[in-house]
Design a protein around this motif. Sequence first.
Motif, PDB file in Angstrom:
ATOM      1  N   LEU A 234      61.851  54.092  24.119  1.00 20.94           N
ATOM      2  CA  LEU A 234      61.574  53.579  25.464  1.00 20.94           C
ATOM      3  C   LEU A 234      61.277  52.086  25.450  1.00 20.94           C
ATOM      4  O   LEU A 234      60.471  51.604  24.659  1.00 20.94           O
ATOM      5  CB  LEU A 234      60.384  54.316  26.079  1.00 20.94           C
ATOM      6  N   ASP A 235      61.942  51.365  26.366  1.00 22.27           N
ATOM      7  CA  ASP A 235      61.615  49.963  26.616  1.00 22.27           C
ATOM      8  C   ASP A 235      61.670  49.743  28.128  1.00 22.27           C
ATOM      9  O   ASP A 235      61.926  50.666  28.900  1.00 22.27           O
ATOM     10  CB  ASP A 235      62.557  49.024  25.866  1.00 22.27           C
ATOM     11  N   ASP A 236      61.430  48.518  28.553  1.00 20.95           N
ATOM     12  CA  ASP A 236      61.384  48.237  29.989  1.00 20.95           C
ATOM     13  C   ASP A 236      62.706  48.575  30.677  1.00 20.95           C
ATOM     14  O   ASP A 236      62.717  49.125  31.784  1.00 20.95           O
ATOM     15  CB  ASP A 236      61.034  46.764  30.221  1.00 20.95           C
ATOM     16  N   ARG A 237      63.827  48.248  30.041  1.00 20.75           N
ATOM     17  CA  ARG A 237      65.124  48.524  30.661  1.00 20.75           C
ATOM     18  C   ARG A 237      65.301  50.023  30.915  1.00 20.75           C
ATOM     19  O   ARG A 237      65.751  50.426  31.999  1.00 20.75           O
ATOM     20  CB  ARG A 237      66.250  48.023  29.761  1.00 20.75           C
ATOM     21  N   CYS A 238      64.930  50.841  29.953  1.00 19.27           N
ATOM     22  CA  CYS A 238      65.047  52.298  30.114  1.00 19.27           C
ATOM     23  C   CYS A 238      64.200  52.792  31.289  1.00 19.27           C
ATOM     24  O   CYS A 238      64.677  53.568  32.122  1.00 19.27           O
ATOM     25  CB  CYS A 238      64.602  53.006  28.836  1.00 19.27           C
ATOM     26  N   VAL A 239      62.960  52.350  31.342  1.00 19.24           N
ATOM     27  CA  VAL A 239      62.051  52.830  32.392  1.00 19.24           C
ATOM     28  C   VAL A 239      62.512  52.366  33.769  1.00 19.24           C
ATOM     29  O   VAL A 239      62.460  53.132  34.741  1.00 19.24           O
ATOM     30  CB  VAL A 239      60.606  52.368  32.114  1.00 19.24           C
ATOM     31  N   ILE A 240      62.987  51.136  33.871  1.00 16.94           N
ATOM     32  CA  ILE A 240      63.466  50.632  35.153  1.00 16.94           C
ATOM     33  C   ILE A 240      64.637  51.479  35.655  1.00 16.94           C
ATOM     34  O   ILE A 240      64.683  51.871  36.834  1.00 16.94           O
ATOM     35  CB  ILE A 240      63.877  49.150  35.033  1.00 16.94           C
ATOM     36  N   GLU A 241      65.562  51.803  34.766  1.00 21.96           N
ATOM     37  CA  GLU A 241      66.713  52.610  35.164  1.00 21.96           C
ATOM     38  C   GLU A 241      66.316  54.052  35.487  1.00 21.96           C
ATOM     39  O   GLU A 241      66.785  54.638  36.469  1.00 21.96           O
ATOM     40  CB  GLU A 241      67.769  52.585  34.061  1.00 21.96           C
ATOM     41  N   LEU A 242      65.449  54.627  34.664  1.00 23.45           N
ATOM     42  CA  LEU A 242      65.013  56.004  34.902  1.00 23.45           C
ATOM     43  C   LEU A 242      64.214  56.129  36.192  1.00 23.45           C
ATOM     44  O   LEU A 242      64.300  57.138  36.900  1.00 23.45           O
ATOM     45  CB  LEU A 242      64.173  56.500  33.719  1.00 23.45           C
ATOM     46  N   SER A 243      63.418  55.103  36.521  1.00 24.37           N
ATOM     47  CA  SER A 243      62.585  55.169  37.725  1.00 24.37           C
ATOM     48  C   SER A 243      63.417  55.316  38.987  1.00 24.37           C
ATOM     49  O   SER A 243      62.962  55.898  39.986  1.00 24.37           O
ATOM     50  CB  SER A 243      61.694  53.924  37.818  1.00 24.37           C
ATOM     51  N   MET A 244      64.651  54.826  38.952  1.00 25.30           N
ATOM     52  CA  MET A 244      65.523  54.944  40.118  1.00 25.30           C
ATOM     53  C   MET A 244      66.015  56.369  40.338  1.00 25.30           C
ATOM     54  O   MET A 244      66.550  56.688  41.404  1.00 25.30           O
ATOM     55  CB  MET A 244      66.718  54.004  39.964  1.00 25.30           C
ATOM     56  N   LEU A 245      65.817  57.236  39.353  1.00 27.69           N
ATOM     57  CA  LEU A 245      66.235  58.638  39.459  1.00 27.69           C
ATOM     58  C   LEU A 245      65.062  59.552  39.810  1.00 27.69           C
ATOM     59  O   LEU A 245      65.225  60.770  39.879  1.00 27.69           O
ATOM     60  CB  LEU A 245      66.827  59.110  38.117  1.00 27.69           C
ATOM     61  N   LEU A 246      63.887  58.974  40.013  1.00 31.24           N
ATOM     62  CA  LEU A 246      62.660  59.771  40.121  1.00 31.24           C
ATOM     63  C   LEU A 246      61.977  59.590  41.472  1.00 31.24           C
ATOM     64  O   LEU A 246      60.779  59.318  41.551  1.00 31.24           O
ATOM     65  CB  LEU A 246      61.706  59.388  38.978  1.00 31.24           C
ATOM     66  N   GLY A 247      62.732  59.777  42.533  1.00 28.63           N
ATOM     67  CA  GLY A 247      62.185  59.565  43.879  1.00 28.63           C
ATOM     68  C   GLY A 247      61.098  60.534  44.281  1.00 28.63           C
ATOM     69  O   GLY A 247      60.301  60.245  45.168  1.00 28.63           O
ATOM     70  N   ASN A 248      61.030  61.717  43.622  1.00 22.29           N
ATOM     71  CA  ASN A 248      60.014  62.722  43.968  1.00 22.29           C
ATOM     72  C   ASN A 248      58.869  62.778  42.964  1.00 22.29           C
ATOM     73  O   ASN A 248      58.007  63.653  43.052  1.00 22.29           O
ATOM     74  CB  ASN A 248      60.660  64.108  44.068  1.00 22.29           C
ATOM     75  N   LEU A 249      58.857  61.871  42.022  1.00 23.21           N
ATOM     76  CA  LEU A 249      57.846  61.903  40.955  1.00 23.21           C
ATOM     77  C   LEU A 249      56.459  61.626  41.517  1.00 23.21           C
ATOM     78  O   LEU A 249      56.269  60.717  42.327  1.00 23.21           O
ATOM     79  CB  LEU A 249      58.188  60.850  39.907  1.00 23.21           C
ATOM     80  N   ASN A 250      55.461  62.430  41.074  1.00 24.47           N
ATOM     81  CA  ASN A 250      54.074  62.116  41.460  1.00 24.47           C
ATOM     82  C   ASN A 250      53.143  61.938  40.264  1.00 24.47           C
ATOM     83  O   ASN A 250      51.992  61.565  40.428  1.00 24.47           O
ATOM     84  CB  ASN A 250      53.498  63.168  42.423  1.00 24.47           C
ATOM     85  N   PHE A 251      53.642  62.225  39.022  1.00 25.76           N
ATOM     86  CA  PHE A 251      52.832  61.981  37.822  1.00 25.76           C
ATOM     87  C   PHE A 251      53.738  61.499  36.708  1.00 25.76           C
ATOM     88  O   PHE A 251      54.815  62.066  36.481  1.00 25.76           O
ATOM     89  CB  PHE A 251      52.128  63.266  37.378  1.00 25.76           C
ATOM     90  N   VAL A 252      53.299  60.456  35.980  1.00 29.20           N
ATOM     91  CA  VAL A 252      54.054  60.003  34.808  1.00 29.20           C
ATOM     92  C   VAL A 252      53.082  59.537  33.734  1.00 29.20           C
ATOM     93  O   VAL A 252      52.066  58.892  34.025  1.00 29.20           O
ATOM     94  CB  VAL A 252      55.039  58.864  35.174  1.00 29.20           C
ATOM     95  N   ASN A 253      53.381  59.909  32.502  1.00 27.43           N
ATOM     96  CA  ASN A 253      52.597  59.466  31.350  1.00 27.43           C
ATOM     97  C   ASN A 253      53.518  58.704  30.402  1.00 27.43           C
ATOM     98  O   ASN A 253      54.421  59.277  29.796  1.00 27.43           O
ATOM     99  CB  ASN A 253      51.989  60.671  30.629  1.00 27.43           C
ATOM    100  N   LEU A 254      53.296  57.389  30.321  1.00 31.99           N
ATOM    101  CA  LEU A 254      54.083  56.522  29.436  1.00 31.99           C
ATOM    102  C   LEU A 254      53.190  55.870  28.383  1.00 31.99           C
ATOM    103  O   LEU A 254      53.487  54.795  27.868  1.00 31.99           O
ATOM    104  CB  LEU A 254      54.784  55.437  30.260  1.00 31.99           C
ATOM    105  N   SER A 255      52.098  56.538  28.051  1.00 32.69           N
ATOM    106  CA  SER A 255      51.136  55.987  27.094  1.00 32.69           C
ATOM    107  C   SER A 255      51.717  55.901  25.690  1.00 32.69           C
ATOM    108  O   SER A 255      52.663  56.609  25.340  1.00 32.69           O
ATOM    109  CB  SER A 255      49.870  56.864  27.071  1.00 32.69           C
ATOM    110  N   GLU A 256      51.108  54.998  24.899  1.00 34.18           N
ATOM    111  CA  GLU A 256      51.475  54.816  23.496  1.00 34.18           C
ATOM    112  C   GLU A 256      52.944  54.433  23.317  1.00 34.18           C
ATOM    113  O   GLU A 256      53.613  54.869  22.377  1.00 34.18           O
ATOM    114  CB  GLU A 256      51.134  56.069  22.689  1.00 34.18           C
ATOM    115  N   ASN A 257      53.451  53.631  24.258  1.00 35.83           N
ATOM    116  CA  ASN A 257      54.781  53.033  24.146  1.00 35.83           C
ATOM    117  C   ASN A 257      54.600  51.519  24.182  1.00 35.83           C
ATOM    118  O   ASN A 257      54.556  50.908  25.246  1.00 35.83           O
ATOM    119  CB  ASN A 257      55.688  53.496  25.286  1.00 35.83           C
TER     120      ASN A 257
END
Length: 503
Positions: A234-257
Amino acid sequence: MSMSSSSSSSDSESEYSNLQHIPDECWESVFKYLSDPLDHESLSLVSSHFLSLTNRLRTSLTVSDHVLPFLPALLCRFPNLTSINLTHHTGDLNELLSQIASSHLPSLRSLDLSHQPALPSIALRHFSRKFPALKSLNCSFMDSLTDKDLNLIAECFPNLEEIDISYPRIADAESRVKALASGFKKLRKVNLSGLPLRKLSLPGCFQYGYGGISSLLRNCNNLQHLDLQCTEFLDDRCVIELSMLLGNLNFVNLSENSNLSDSSLFAIIRNCPLITEIRMERAGVGKQKVEKDCLVVNSHLKFLYLTRNSYLDDESVEMIASVCPNLETMDLSYCERVSEGAVEVLRKCCKIRHMNLARLGSELFRIDFEIPTLCSLNLSWLRIGDEELSLISKRCHRLKELKLDFCQKITANGVNQVVENCKQLRVISLFSCEKVAADVVAWMVFTRRSLRKIIAPPRFHLTEGQRDLFLRHGCIVSSDLTNVTDSSARNYEPELLEAFLFP
């Protein structure tokens, strides 16, 4: 006695006499407007009459392992329980259900067995004979729930109107629909969620890459819970792209990255409008700033955990505060570059309730504005003194929990200010506060009756007599951070039980 004193006493007695004539129905109507159980607890301490009224108003009980020793007393104390939650129980469920079945709870209508490994079939029949009118049963997230189990439930509780069998470990929707249709005649509401993917948890997994997770998320538009803690690619580019697919997300854990910075955090805030909780602990938040014109306000985000982000500074924290106005909980502990940014969160987030600021880099921590919503504050390891503590106690007068561990500059004078100004204070921790005199403990117990737990300062030696005296006042005192309960507390009812029910 002076004339004025005698008159005042007479007036008080007259007012109390008048209050005694108010029917219980009126008191109950008033108490029902107080939704916070802590408020009911305060009322229960006024008189035995108010205690009996608040006991009758309690309708739900969650049974966890630490409550078990008090369960018989609690079931007698709260005769009007309508729902019991056993989600957090880790022991023998059959034994626990049998114990509940032996009590007298004529109004019980709802039972929650979610997150249990299996249906407690042995005790369920006994339980159903005592409570045949059960209307609601929750068996969600159960590891094993077969069609045979559903048939047993239908046999035991023919009057069920609501059943939740969502998110089973092994899902067979068609079979379960047939079992429900044939066995339950009065059902009005059924939760069969779990076939569409709602929750994905892959912490510490290394056998997949960005292509795999991206492909999966493109086909799972309803994902609400995502845990990618400690994911090496995981890097910033991955998260930015994935976030566009997660319109219904209400919880995310990206710790220790450690490769994730501000760009990832603000992408989630911007592209996931329904997000309520973000965990980015031990990440790289703060090391790469974003442009302010890229910021978008997110009114849904309530819980943000950023502990141990060594790059995080005031600039990034102030940007977070500007786009998350409805934050209720924020953890900035061990972010040693943060100082005034934490104050800006308290200033701008008008619904903030819980702040963990342990081991910030601030030399001083001054608050010169009111924070009426704040109820929990951790200032451990901060280099604050009595002056700052006095200001905090005046501006945050509704505090219920305050942690001051290893605050080496404060003295008993500062603690006195807190106890006098924070009239709802329930928990205070003074572990390793070297300059706080030991004799302040007894003064706190007798001065602020709302206190339920005190972690004492150094050199305080608790005698057997003191422990019993403090317990009779409803307060547990300990000199050890890990030992804040006492088995002897179970001998003191009903006041002390509140310390366990509402920690």
